[in-house]
Design a protein around this motif. Structure first.
Motif, PDB file in Angstrom:
ATOM      1  N   THR A 165       0.858  -1.176   0.000  1.00  0.00           N
ATOM      2  CA  THR A 165       0.000   0.000   0.000  1.00  0.00           C
ATOM      3  C   THR A 165       0.897   1.230   0.000  1.00  0.00           C
ATOM      4  OG1 THR A 165      -0.143  -0.394   2.372  1.00  0.00           O
ATOM      5  CG2 THR A 165      -2.115  -0.851   1.075  1.00  0.00           C
ATOM      6  N   LYS A 166       0.373   2.294  -0.597  1.00  0.00           N
ATOM      7  CA  LYS A 166       1.158   3.526  -0.685  1.00  0.00           C
ATOM      8  C   LYS A 166       0.295   4.704  -0.280  1.00  0.00           C
ATOM      9  CE  LYS A 166       3.656   4.529  -4.157  1.00  0.00           C
ATOM     10  NZ  LYS A 166       3.405   5.050  -5.494  1.00  0.00           N
ATOM     11  N   SER A 167       0.851   5.579   0.537  1.00  0.00           N
ATOM     12  CA  SER A 167       0.162   6.848   0.717  1.00  0.00           C
ATOM     13  C   SER A 167       0.919   7.850  -0.140  1.00  0.00           C
ATOM     14  CB  SER A 167       0.083   7.244   2.189  1.00  0.00           C
ATOM     15  OG  SER A 167       1.226   7.923   2.592  1.00  0.00           O
ATOM     16  N   THR A 181      -3.519   4.628  -1.783  1.00  0.00           N
ATOM     17  CA  THR A 181      -4.599   4.701  -0.807  1.00  0.00           C
ATOM     18  C   THR A 181      -5.188   6.094  -0.646  1.00  0.00           C
ATOM     19  OG1 THR A 181      -3.072   5.097   1.014  1.00  0.00           O
ATOM     20  CG2 THR A 181      -3.635   2.798   0.524  1.00  0.00           C
ATOM     21  N   TYR A 213      -5.267  -2.556   2.840  1.00  0.00           N
ATOM     22  CA  TYR A 213      -4.402  -2.240   3.984  1.00  0.00           C
ATOM     23  C   TYR A 213      -4.062  -3.509   4.754  1.00  0.00           C
ATOM     24  CZ  TYR A 213      -5.584   2.803   3.860  1.00  0.00           C
ATOM     25  OH  TYR A 213      -5.745   4.114   3.527  1.00  0.00           O
ATOM     26  N   GLY A 252       4.228  -1.095   3.519  1.00  0.00           N
ATOM     27  CA  GLY A 252       3.572   0.196   3.343  1.00  0.00           C
ATOM     28  C   GLY A 252       4.609   1.233   2.949  1.00  0.00           C
ATOM     29  N   THR A 298       5.288   5.252   2.297  1.00  0.00           N
ATOM     30  CA  THR A 298       4.792   6.625   2.413  1.00  0.00           C
ATOM     31  C   THR A 298       5.868   7.590   1.950  1.00  0.00           C
ATOM     32  OG1 THR A 298       5.653   7.105   4.631  1.00  0.00           O
ATOM     33  CG2 THR A 298       3.512   5.993   4.526  1.00  0.00           C
ATOM     34  N   ASN A 324      -4.867   7.974   5.678  1.00  0.00           N
ATOM     35  CA  ASN A 324      -4.348   6.831   4.912  1.00  0.00           C
ATOM     36  C   ASN A 324      -2.872   6.570   5.186  1.00  0.00           C
ATOM     37  OD1 ASN A 324      -4.097   9.352   3.473  1.00  0.00           O
ATOM     38  ND2 ASN A 324      -3.277   8.182   1.767  1.00  0.00           N
ATOM     39  N   THR A 350      -1.366   3.017   6.254  1.00  0.00           N
ATOM     40  CA  THR A 350      -0.335   2.482   5.364  1.00  0.00           C
ATOM     41  C   THR A 350       0.909   2.085   6.149  1.00  0.00           C
ATOM     42  OG1 THR A 350      -1.134   3.802   3.498  1.00  0.00           O
ATOM     43  CG2 THR A 350       1.140   3.044   3.387  1.00  0.00           C
ATOM     44  N   GLN A 351       1.308   2.929   7.107  1.00  0.00           N
ATOM     45  CA  GLN A 351       2.537   2.604   7.847  1.00  0.00           C
ATOM     46  C   GLN A 351       2.253   1.781   9.098  1.00  0.00           C
ATOM     47  OE1 GLN A 351       3.314   4.031  10.965  1.00  0.00           O
ATOM     48  NE2 GLN A 351       2.182   5.950  11.062  1.00  0.00           N
ATOM     49  N   HIS A 368       7.682  -0.734   6.868  1.00  0.00           N
ATOM     50  CA  HIS A 368       7.348   0.620   6.437  1.00  0.00           C
ATOM     51  C   HIS A 368       8.550   1.224   5.721  1.00  0.00           C
ATOM     52  CE1 HIS A 368       6.533   5.083   7.655  1.00  0.00           C
ATOM     53  NE2 HIS A 368       6.249   4.857   6.391  1.00  0.00           N
TER      54      HIS A 368
END
Lengths: 470, 231
Positions: free
Chosen positions: A108-110, A134, A194, A200, A202, A222, A226-227, A233
């Protein structure tokens, strides 16, 4: 992403004829543009804070080596890892390796502009890893396979109906154009992602040398999911994001949201320091920071150093008449609006982006609203000079500029020429007061009338008034 | 030298080539950097939040309500269970709650609300409401400051659609810097995650219309408690 910035003119023309885009862009003036003015009025110290924000970034940029070393030492102390990347390819490889060592299928990525800059999603997909954006706006444009059209609102170019169409196709649910339901659909879909994600990723708005922390700012929450949920992370950030202390971060945060959306503070500002601690019930087991150079060390000490102060608020585009008419995609690469017109030539080369520093009226609004006071028109002017030097414009433009330059350096000749031209045009246009068509000025008259001159130049009028003074 | 060390040396080397500091300049730069990293001083702090405690609580309440948070002031910690139950009733939610395993919250006397089913621990995707304890509040913008710890997991304030947060009234500071200074004084290094929360989750990504509950909580209830003593 292959830049298509040279097609700015034709894309801008298409944008002007796109009613959906014009509707979408119209909201920026009443929304973010007005929001910024009101937020600034509510905080009497706003202008002083902008000065301090500028000074903090300038100081950090003058000592980046030391602050990066301090930051790295604190990250290591907190149990994290720091990876240095000289260019986009190195950064992509480092992120891929971290994902592979975690056996990642889904990440997942913010929202991260650096990930856009290095084309991370395409790279991960090619390596068999599925990246899921996300941030709602990023999610929308990922589904549409589009680049962001705005720093803060990546999908700001779309109307509600366009999102409704997209979600109907993608989510396989009955069509709804109710924004609450649309947000709810995305929330449900992404909630599962998620929970599935192995890694994750970010970005970071700031890196803090004092504590080895990365700071994210979001409104959706988000970044926190995500993290907070996956085992690993990864923070991906460019070098110039490092600042000395939390005190400095608070000063910058005070001008960030106000400049971006007119909010007093974004809903979520999160300070992350290392992986989960003993006893913690959640948080990642690994905390990685990828520090990306990608040409930034070359900007230090150059004419373009001021650009590295940018905190990615988007105020320059929200207040740019060209951006508000043409939209972000006309700029043809990751960064758009006035800040993009300065940054894109830096990253993709002036020969592939010389249209951008010209896509400006030099009205100066961008500089006026920039929270860290970047002289954006000046920086665009530097690129124009570079473009002229490298002969990157059509010979007619060069000759025209040459002729104008010849006149402009000879005041007597210049005055004579303008006197003659204004006299002739004044007589010709006397009756209607404007020209619907004019030879050599079709570029202007094709879309609007040219007001006819009064017949006398400023200098003539000035002299006359001086003479008639008592 | 590892690959990473080589890349690091190249980047730092490039920077030093650009700066080309004389030995004196270098010593001065290091002194300044150390000062700013080890002894950070606040920059300009807006006058807005510089009020007495009651003034700060009032400003905090106004600012938090401006961003769609619910704020309720309670005299005692023992009032938290009833206020929580009332919140759930008010929003037609089941009387079910996951609570941070913090000694303060464990001492709030939830037995007074026998209908409230609760669990102490971290939130998972099935939890509809979570309750945790804030480290501080910041009056300037109605912002909560949450510090992660074994007894205060971070996801409690992000996964459930309804977030309830207990904030001791005496911990409402004027500015972020003052709250952060208190954290430094108490803990030295920051915990893994410090969350500044200003209202419930929101997005403007669909046609710039404000929608609450994008990924994080749709509702945020702040319970300002005057007396944190159990019993």
């Amino acid at each position: 992403m292959q830049p298509t910035s040279l097609a700015f003119q034709s894309k801008a023309a298409a944008a002007l004829a796109d009613p959906n885009l014009q509707t979408a862009l119209g909201g920026i003036k009443t929304g973010w543009q007005r929001g910024r003015i009101l937020a600034a009025e509510r905080l009497p110290e706003f202008e002083q804070l902008r000065d301090q924000a500028r000074d903090i970034k300038n100081h950090a940029l003058a000592n980046l080596d030391f602050y990066l070393e301090a930051f790295e030492a604190r990250v290591l102390d907190a149990g994290g890892q720091v990876h240095w990347a000289r260019d986009a390819a190195e950064a992509r490889r480092i992120v891929q390796e971290i994902c592979e060592s975690a056996d990642a299928k889904t990440v997942t990525k913010s929202k991260s502009m650096i990930a856009e800059e290095i084309g991370l999603n395409d790279h991960l997909e090619a390596a068999g890893i599925t990246p899921v954006e996300t941030d709602l706006g990023e999610y929308i444009i990922q589904l549409r396979k589009e680049p962001p059209s705005h720093l803060v609102g990546p999908a700001v170019h779309l109307t509600k109906d366009q999102v409704a169409d997209l979600f109907e196709q993608t989510h396989g649910l009955p069509r709804t154009d109710d924004p609450t339901e649309l947000v709810g659909q995305a929330r449900t879909v992404l909630r599962q992602k998620y929970l599935q994600a192995d890694v994750g990723i970010t970005g970071a708005n700031f890196l803090i040398a004092e504590t080895g922390s990365a700071i994210t700012v979001t409104n959706e929450g988000n970044a926190e999911l995500t993290q907070g949920l996956p085992k690993v992370h990864v923070v991906i950030a460019s070098l110039e994001k490092v600042i000395p202390s939390m005190e400095d971060a608070f000063t910058l945060l005070r001008v960030l949201a106000r400049s971006a959306t007119g909010q007093e503070f974004s809903a979520y500002t999160t300070v992350m320091t290392g992986p989960k601690r003993p006893g913690d019930l959640d948080g990642p087991e690994q905390f990685h920071v990828v520090l990306l150079d990608n040409g930034r060390t070359g900007m230090i000490g150059s004419k373009f150093q001021d650009m590295l102060r940018c905190i990615r608020c988007g105020a320059c585009m929200n207040n740019c008449p060209v951006y508000l008419a043409a939209g972000g995609h006309a700029y043809g690469w990751v960064y758009v609006g006035p800040m993009g017109s300065v940054l894109t030539p830096q990253f993709v080369g002036i020969e592939s982006a010389h249209t951008l520093p010209n896509a400006s009226t030099f009205c100066g609004r961008c500089e006026e609203v920039c929270p860290v006071r970047i002289p954006l028109p000046n920086l665009m002017r530097h690129w124009r000079e570079e473009q002229f030097k490298r002969q990157l414009m059509p010979s007619t433009v060069r000759q025209g500029l040459g002729a104008w330059g010849y006149l402009a350096r000879r005041p007597a000749l210049y005055r004579l020429a303008t006197r003659l031209a204004m006299g002739v045009l004044g007589r010709l246009g006397k009756k209607r007061g404007r020209f619907a068509r004019l030879p050599l000025a079709e570029g202007w008259t094709v879309s609007r009338d040219l007001p006819a001159p009064e017949g006398r130049t400023f200098m003539q009028q000035w002299r006359q008034r001086q003479r008639s003074r008592p | 030298m590892s690959d990473n060390e080589r890349r690091r040396a190249a980047i730092l080397g490039r920077l030093r080539d650009v700066y080309r500091r004389s030995p004196e300049d270098e010593a001065a730069a290091i002194a300044t950097v150390e000062q700013r990293v080890f002894h950070p001083a606040p920059n300009l702090i807006p006058a807005r939040g510089q009020l007495d405690l009651e003034g700060r609580i009032e400003l905090f309440t106004t600012m938090a309500r401006n961003v769609q948070a619910e704020v309720e002031r309670l005299p005692r910690l023992a009032d938290v269970p009833a206020a929580t139950s009332a919140f759930l009733r008010r929003h037609n939610l089941p009387q079910k709650l996951v609570v941070a395993p913090d000694p303060v919250l464990q001492g709030a006397g939830f037995a007074s609300q026998p209908l409230l089913r609760l669990r102490f621990g971290d939130a998972d995707q099935h939890d509809g409401a979570g309750l945790t304890l804030a480290f501080a509040g910041i009056a300037e913008t109605g912002t909560l400051m949450l510090c992660s710890a074994a007894e205060r997991p971070t996801l409690l304030a992000f996964l459930p659609e309804n977030s309830l947060i207990v904030l001791p009234s005496a911990r409402v500071f004027g500015a972020y810097e003052q709250a952060w200074q208190e954290l430094r004084r108490e803990q030295g290094r920051p915990p893994r995650s410090v969350n500044f929360i200003t209202g419930p989750s929101r997005t403007g990504d669909i046609a710039q219309r404000l929608e609450l509950g994008a990924h994080g909580p749709r509702r945020l209830a702040i319970l300002l408690v005057d007396d944190l003593q159990a019993g």
